[in-house]
Design a protein around this motif. Structure first.
Motif, PDB file in Angstrom:
ATOM      1  N   LEU A 184       0.840  -1.195   0.000  1.00  0.00           N
ATOM      2  CA  LEU A 184       0.000   0.000   0.000  1.00  0.00           C
ATOM      3  C   LEU A 184       0.874   1.243   0.000  1.00  0.00           C
ATOM      4  N   ASP A 185       0.656   2.080  -0.975  1.00  0.00           N
ATOM      5  CA  ASP A 185       1.433   3.311  -1.138  1.00  0.00           C
ATOM      6  C   ASP A 185       0.509   4.449  -0.749  1.00  0.00           C
ATOM      7  N   TYR A 186       0.808   5.093   0.388  1.00  0.00           N
ATOM      8  CA  TYR A 186      -0.095   6.163   0.824  1.00  0.00           C
ATOM      9  C   TYR A 186       0.644   7.180   1.679  1.00  0.00           C
ATOM     10  N   SER A 187      -0.017   8.266   1.910  1.00  0.00           N
ATOM     11  CA  SER A 187       0.502   9.440   2.634  1.00  0.00           C
ATOM     12  C   SER A 187       1.504  10.177   1.747  1.00  0.00           C
ATOM     13  N   SER A 188       2.692   9.624   1.567  1.00  0.00           N
ATOM     14  CA  SER A 188       3.655  10.087   0.566  1.00  0.00           C
ATOM     15  C   SER A 188       3.694  11.598   0.338  1.00  0.00           C
ATOM     16  N   PRO A 189       3.980  12.378   1.387  1.00  0.00           N
ATOM     17  CA  PRO A 189       4.018  13.833   1.176  1.00  0.00           C
ATOM     18  C   PRO A 189       5.235  14.251   0.365  1.00  0.00           C
ATOM     19  N   ASN A 190       5.145  15.420  -0.197  1.00  0.00           N
ATOM     20  CA  ASN A 190       6.280  15.970  -0.924  1.00  0.00           C
ATOM     21  C   ASN A 190       7.143  16.759   0.032  1.00  0.00           C
ATOM     22  N   ILE A 191       8.356  16.298   0.179  1.00  0.00           N
ATOM     23  CA  ILE A 191       9.291  16.925   1.121  1.00  0.00           C
ATOM     24  C   ILE A 191       9.401  18.413   0.819  1.00  0.00           C
ATOM     25  N   ASN A 240       5.587   4.618   2.438  1.00  0.00           N
ATOM     26  CA  ASN A 240       5.481   6.070   2.334  1.00  0.00           C
ATOM     27  C   ASN A 240       6.443   6.507   1.234  1.00  0.00           C
ATOM     28  N   TYR A 241       5.879   6.701   0.077  1.00  0.00           N
ATOM     29  CA  TYR A 241       6.677   7.009  -1.120  1.00  0.00           C
ATOM     30  C   TYR A 241       6.929   8.520  -1.113  1.00  0.00           C
ATOM     31  N   LEU A 242       7.877   8.890  -0.309  1.00  0.00           N
ATOM     32  CA  LEU A 242       8.131  10.321  -0.114  1.00  0.00           C
ATOM     33  C   LEU A 242       8.437  11.021  -1.443  1.00  0.00           C
ATOM     34  N   LEU A 256      10.656  11.905 -15.112  1.00  0.00           N
ATOM     35  CA  LEU A 256       9.396  12.469 -14.652  1.00  0.00           C
ATOM     36  C   LEU A 256       8.681  11.539 -13.674  1.00  0.00           C
ATOM     37  N   TYR A 257       7.632  12.089 -13.105  1.00  0.00           N
ATOM     38  CA  TYR A 257       6.821  11.372 -12.113  1.00  0.00           C
ATOM     39  C   TYR A 257       6.391   9.972 -12.606  1.00  0.00           C
ATOM     40  N   PRO A 258       5.864   9.843 -13.839  1.00  0.00           N
ATOM     41  CA  PRO A 258       5.456   8.501 -14.288  1.00  0.00           C
ATOM     42  C   PRO A 258       6.646   7.541 -14.407  1.00  0.00           C
ATOM     43  N   ARG A 280       9.280   7.421 -12.645  1.00  0.00           N
ATOM     44  CA  ARG A 280       9.646   6.943 -11.305  1.00  0.00           C
ATOM     45  C   ARG A 280       8.626   5.935 -10.796  1.00  0.00           C
ATOM     46  N   ASP A 281       7.355   6.195 -11.084  1.00  0.00           N
ATOM     47  CA  ASP A 281       6.328   5.254 -10.623  1.00  0.00           C
ATOM     48  C   ASP A 281       6.499   3.887 -11.286  1.00  0.00           C
ATOM     49  N   ILE A 282       6.862   3.901 -12.558  1.00  0.00           N
ATOM     50  CA  ILE A 282       7.055   2.626 -13.259  1.00  0.00           C
ATOM     51  C   ILE A 282       8.227   1.864 -12.633  1.00  0.00           C
ATOM     52  N   VAL A 335      -1.619  -1.149  -4.012  1.00  0.00           N
ATOM     53  CA  VAL A 335      -2.687  -0.150  -3.945  1.00  0.00           C
ATOM     54  C   VAL A 335      -2.082   1.246  -3.757  1.00  0.00           C
ATOM     55  N   TYR A 336      -2.543   2.199  -4.551  1.00  0.00           N
ATOM     56  CA  TYR A 336      -2.080   3.582  -4.443  1.00  0.00           C
ATOM     57  C   TYR A 336      -3.242   4.467  -4.032  1.00  0.00           C
ATOM     58  N   VAL A 337      -3.064   5.231  -2.982  1.00  0.00           N
ATOM     59  CA  VAL A 337      -4.148   6.109  -2.534  1.00  0.00           C
ATOM     60  C   VAL A 337      -3.721   7.565  -2.735  1.00  0.00           C
ATOM     61  N   GLN A 361      -7.194  14.048  -8.524  1.00  0.00           N
ATOM     62  CA  GLN A 361      -6.515  14.789  -9.599  1.00  0.00           C
ATOM     63  C   GLN A 361      -5.449  13.933 -10.278  1.00  0.00           C
ATOM     64  N   GLN A 362      -5.008  12.891  -9.577  1.00  0.00           N
ATOM     65  CA  GLN A 362      -3.931  12.071 -10.154  1.00  0.00           C
ATOM     66  C   GLN A 362      -4.454  10.841 -10.898  1.00  0.00           C
ATOM     67  N   SER A 363      -5.762  10.753 -11.055  1.00  0.00           N
ATOM     68  CA  SER A 363      -6.327   9.539 -11.666  1.00  0.00           C
ATOM     69  C   SER A 363      -5.756   9.270 -13.054  1.00  0.00           C
TER      70      SER A 363
HETATM   71  N1  ARG Z   1       3.975  12.644  -3.525  1.00  0.00           N
HETATM   72  C1  ARG Z   1       2.753  12.659  -4.269  1.00  0.00           C
HETATM   73  C2  ARG Z   1       1.927  13.889  -3.918  1.00  0.00           C
HETATM   74  O1  ARG Z   1       1.876  14.310  -2.796  1.00  0.00           O
HETATM   75  C3  ARG Z   1       1.911  11.438  -4.049  1.00  0.00           C
HETATM   76  C4  ARG Z   1       2.565  10.134  -4.396  1.00  0.00           C
HETATM   77  C5  ARG Z   1       1.595   9.060  -4.626  1.00  0.00           C
HETATM   78  N2  ARG Z   1       2.217   7.794  -4.900  1.00  0.00           N
HETATM   79  C6  ARG Z   1       2.748   7.435  -6.090  1.00  0.00           C
HETATM   80  N3  ARG Z   1       3.307   6.263  -6.195  1.00  0.00           N
HETATM   81  N4  ARG Z   1       2.709   8.229  -7.126  1.00  0.00           N
HETATM   82  O2  ARG Z   1       1.271  14.431  -4.765  1.00  0.00           O
END
Ligand code: ARG
Length: 584
Positions: free
Chosen positions: A124-131, A164-166, A321-323, A325-327, A343-345, A349-351
């Motif tokens: 489960l990938d969640y919370s993941s704030p942007n530093i 937590n995918y920071l 880019l973001y995609p 890294r996700d791959i 699972v990614y929560v 907007q990121q759908s």
């Molecule tokens: N850091 C991203 C944000 O706050 C969310 C990351 C979600 N997880 C992922 N694997 N893209 O917008």
């Protein structure tokens, strides 16, 4: 209620065999067909006969009559009535309560859980704030929905890995480096922590964007400088790496405080930066497969066939880019955890982002592409204000929690100043109130936040639910003091009122609610269940004296109901990340 459903399924199945039906549905199928009647006068469970009419070539009311005629009697069922194409089953209240209470008192806090996920791993990938960006109210969603979904899986026997995918990589670091070197001071950052970093970040964004409404031009050079600094960071420049690490440490200190308040830990904090050296392999694979196209200097995967905009893999300057890294992260996670589900929560907007890169993973031939799940949630606003991370008008999660705890603390001071552990209780109730209120609306809906509503002790709120739990604890403590043992033999249960019966039926629903919440990734199923349970318990408490009941069996049954309510509420709270103080 599962034991009762299974019992009815076996009765119905036997009757269908008697009728001579060729392919009698399995008990499991019959269980799935059973419905809860809309009101208690229509029975406790209903079997609809509509779906059998094709196979049996008969009208549903006739089928219902045929089955009824052939049903053998059972101690769990008092009567069966036919209503049109339905068969309504009425439980023997005492028999039902005895069996249900026996199960709950045996399973205790395990009641409601299952082993359906045995041997399966869910990442489960969640919370993941942007530093370096603030942890604001918008992150409440991913944090508590994500954790709740994790808890639901754990309760259902899955092995879970919380990640937590920071967001610790990206051009924002270039911006922050430029801003810090221009305007920042080491001592100030050391003292003021993340707030100082956020101020710097907000300031440079203002300068870069300008203010078109007031004819203030943006500063393009600053943007170029920031890009260049990020590029240097990607190339491993030691000064920039050192600064980046420092920014990251400072941010983490702040996040850890919030996670501690929420009683939340993660199994991994591997953020975006971890994947820098894992991306080239995936980019190479894309290239070899002929999936990469050059578009205006950037490398993209064309998704027009799937009616989506292209997925961006490399920018013109070669940065990822973001995609991308996700791959790379998904490939790594699959290799590391061999997940059955990842699972990614995130906010809705990121759908599109997720749809795009999930598709790319499929095109790359990874056969686990269909194990990737995106759970999107709606926007959260506070008193109608929409929030933006880049420009400072943000409501920090820390402040929202802080205000809630302050208010609860003052209520406690006024109403119950002698309470032990006041501070811990104020935290549990204040933060619980916010989480509960937030998780009440379905996750796909946008929600707006009114603090006073969340903190009310009446109505559908966290404090009301927690107060109800504390009430169960206090009854059980008093019972023990009076020497009225909580060692209840549930087989001796007697049901003397509708309120007792309604409560035990509600408690027995818990496993089905857990399953429903799990399958739909919807914690609000649990929140609503908590409210209904608390309401029925309070009605029972009001109408059925527990400790002053004169009949021993009645007393024991009521204590058993109280104890079971406690187990169920406590488990349900934990599923929505809410604590359960025993005294309020
Ligand atoms: N850091 C991203 C944000 O706050 C969310 C990351 C979600 N997880 C992922 N694997 N893209 O917008």
């Amino acid at each position: 209620m599962i034991f009762a459903k299974l019992k009815i399924a076996s009765l119905v199945s036997a009757a269908l065999k008697e009728i001579g039906m060729a392919d009698v549905p399995t008990d499991k199928d019959i269980v799935a067909m059973l419905e809860y009647p809309p009101s208690a006068d229509k029975g406790d469970l209903a079997f609809p006969c509509f779906r059998l009419s094709k196979a049996l070539r008969k009208a549903p009311p006739m089928i219902a009559a045929d089955i009824k005629e052939r049903l053998v009697s059972d101690s769990l069922i008092d009567k069966v009535e036919q209503a049109g194409g339905y068969l309504n089953f009425y439980f023997n209240k005492t028999a039902f309560a005895s069996e249900a209470l026996a199960e709950m008192l045996t399973k205790k806090d395990k009641f409601g859980g299952s082993d359906e996920g045995k041997g399966k791993t869910v990442v489960l990938d969640y919370s993941s704030p942007n530093i370096c960006k603030p942890f604001h109210i918008g992150h409440l969603g991913t944090t508590v929905i994500g954790h709740s979904i994790k808890k639901l899986h754990e309760f259902s026997g899955y092995k879970c890995v919380g990640i937590n995918y920071l967001g610790d990589w990206g051009t924002q670091f270039g911006k922050l480096m430029v801003a810090y070197r221009k305007w920042g001071k080491k001592e100030e950052v050391e003292k003021g922590g993340i707030d100082v970093l956020v101020d710097l970040y907000v300031r440079i964004n203002h300068e870069i964007d300008g203010d078109p409404d007031n004819n203030i031009p943006g500063n393009k050079e600053l943007a170029d400088e920031a890009r260049a600094e990020f590029r240097k960071l990607e190339l491993g420049d030691p000064d920039n790496i050192e600064l980046w690490k420092w920014f990251k440490d400072i941010s983490m200190k702040e996040y850890e405080k919030t996670y501690a308040q929420l009683d939340m830990t993660f199994d991994s904090y591997l953020g975006e930066s971890f994947y820098t050296d894992k991306m080239p392999e995936q980019v190479e694979k894309l290239r070899k497969l002929g999936l990469l196209k050059i578009d205006d200097g950037a490398s993209i995967v064309d998704l027009s066939e799937y009616k989506m905009p292209p997925c961006l893999i490399l920018k013109r300057d070669g940065t990822t880019l973001y995609p991308t890294r996700d791959i790379a992260a998904a490939v790594y996670r699959h290799k590391t955890y061999n997940f059955d589900k990842c699972v990614y929560v995130t906010a809705d907007q990121q759908s599109l982002h997720f749809k795009q890169w999930f598709k790319v993973v499929e095109m790359m031939g990874y056969d686990w592409y269909d194990k990737l799940v995106h759970v999107p949630y709606g926007t959260i606003s506070v008193a109608g204000v929409k929030l933006s991370t880049r420009h400072g008008n943000v409501l920090l999660l820390r402040d929202v929690f802080g205000q809630a705890v302050d208010k609860v603390r003052s209520v406690i001071e006024e109403k119950n100043p002698e309470l032990e552990n006041k501070e811990a209780v104020a935290e549990a109730v204040g933060i619980g109130a916010i989480i509960y209120y937030y998780l009440l609306g379905g996750i796909n809906k946008s929600s707006s936040f009114v603090m006073d509503d969340a903190l009310s002790f009446d109505g559908n709120t966290g404090p009301y639910a927690q107060y109800t739990y504390a009430r169960t604890c206090s009854i059980l403590t008093k019972a023990a003091e009076l020497g009225k043992t909580a060692d209840i033999d549930a087989k001796d249960a007697v049901i003397t009122s509708d309120d007792e019966f309604a409560l035990v039926k509600q408690l027995a629903l818990f496993p089905e609610k857990v399953k429903n919440a799990l399958d739909s990734y919807e914690p609000s199923v649990i929140t609503h269940y908590i409210f209904d349970t608390a309401t029925l318990f309070n009605r029972f408490y009001h109408n059925c004296p527990v400790l002053s009941a004169d009949d021993d069996k009645v007393l024991k049954t009521r204590l058993a109901l109280t104890k079971s309510t406690g187990y169920v509420l406590k488990s349900a709270f934990s599923l929505i990340c809410m604590k359960a103080p025993e005294k309020i």
